[in-house]
Write a protein that holds these residues in place. Structure first.
Motif, PDB file in Angstrom:
ATOM      1  N   ASP A 174      -0.972  10.648  -6.108  1.00 36.99           N
ATOM      2  CA  ASP A 174      -0.717   9.331  -5.518  1.00 36.99           C
ATOM      3  C   ASP A 174      -1.519   9.094  -4.244  1.00 36.99           C
ATOM      4  O   ASP A 174      -1.509   7.999  -3.699  1.00 36.99           O
ATOM      5  N   TYR A 196       3.024   0.802  -1.277  1.00 35.99           N
ATOM      6  CA  TYR A 196       3.190   2.023  -2.075  1.00 35.99           C
ATOM      7  C   TYR A 196       4.565   2.646  -1.822  1.00 35.99           C
ATOM      8  O   TYR A 196       5.270   3.010  -2.773  1.00 35.99           O
ATOM      9  N   THR A 256       7.936   3.514  -4.549  1.00 35.77           N
ATOM     10  CA  THR A 256       8.219   4.890  -4.978  1.00 35.77           C
ATOM     11  C   THR A 256       9.668   5.248  -4.765  1.00 35.77           C
ATOM     12  O   THR A 256      10.381   4.640  -4.061  1.00 35.77           O
ATOM     13  N   GLU A 258      -6.327   3.290  -3.202  1.00 38.63           N
ATOM     14  CA  GLU A 258      -5.549   2.090  -3.508  1.00 38.63           C
ATOM     15  C   GLU A 258      -4.194   2.093  -2.819  1.00 38.63           C
ATOM     16  O   GLU A 258      -3.632   1.037  -2.540  1.00 38.63           O
ATOM     17  N   ASN A 259      -3.656   3.278  -2.542  1.00 38.39           N
ATOM     18  CA  ASN A 259      -2.340   3.391  -1.909  1.00 38.39           C
ATOM     19  C   ASN A 259      -2.411   3.553  -0.393  1.00 38.39           C
ATOM     20  O   ASN A 259      -1.435   3.281   0.300  1.00 38.39           O
ATOM     21  N   HIS A 261      -1.148  -1.476   2.481  1.00 38.29           N
ATOM     22  CA  HIS A 261      -1.155  -0.765   1.202  1.00 38.29           C
ATOM     23  C   HIS A 261      -0.137   0.379   1.207  1.00 38.29           C
ATOM     24  O   HIS A 261       0.553   0.619   0.214  1.00 38.29           O
TER      25      HIS A 261
END
Length: 76
Positions: A57, A72, A76, A61-62, A68
């Motif tokens: 992860d 994320y 989660t 992108e996270n 971002h």
């Protein structure tokens, strides 16, 4: 959470920033954090939020921006 992350990243970078960090600043692309700084940030998040972030992860992108990261973490 936003203020905690911004404050921690600002502390990590010490005096490298010319302007205050925002939630939209590109942490890696702009050089605010390097790979070691990113790992410190992940460790901080895991400790502060009592969560585990799987290695798969830890993606751009996270973790590109604080925004971002927050997105994320909320998923989660």
């Amino acid at each position: 959470m936003e203020a905690v992350l911004l404050n921690y990243i600002t502390q990590l970078t010490h005096e490298q920033l010319d302007t205050p960090l925002t939630v939209d600043d590109d942490l890696l692309g702009s050089g605010i954090l390097d790979s070691i700084g990113m790992m410190k940030l992940v460790s901080f998040i895991e400790t502060e939020l009592s969560m585990v972030i799987p290695p798969e992860d830890i993606l751009i992108e996270n973790f590109m921006t604080v925004k971002h990261i927050i997105t994320y973490l909320k998923t989660t």
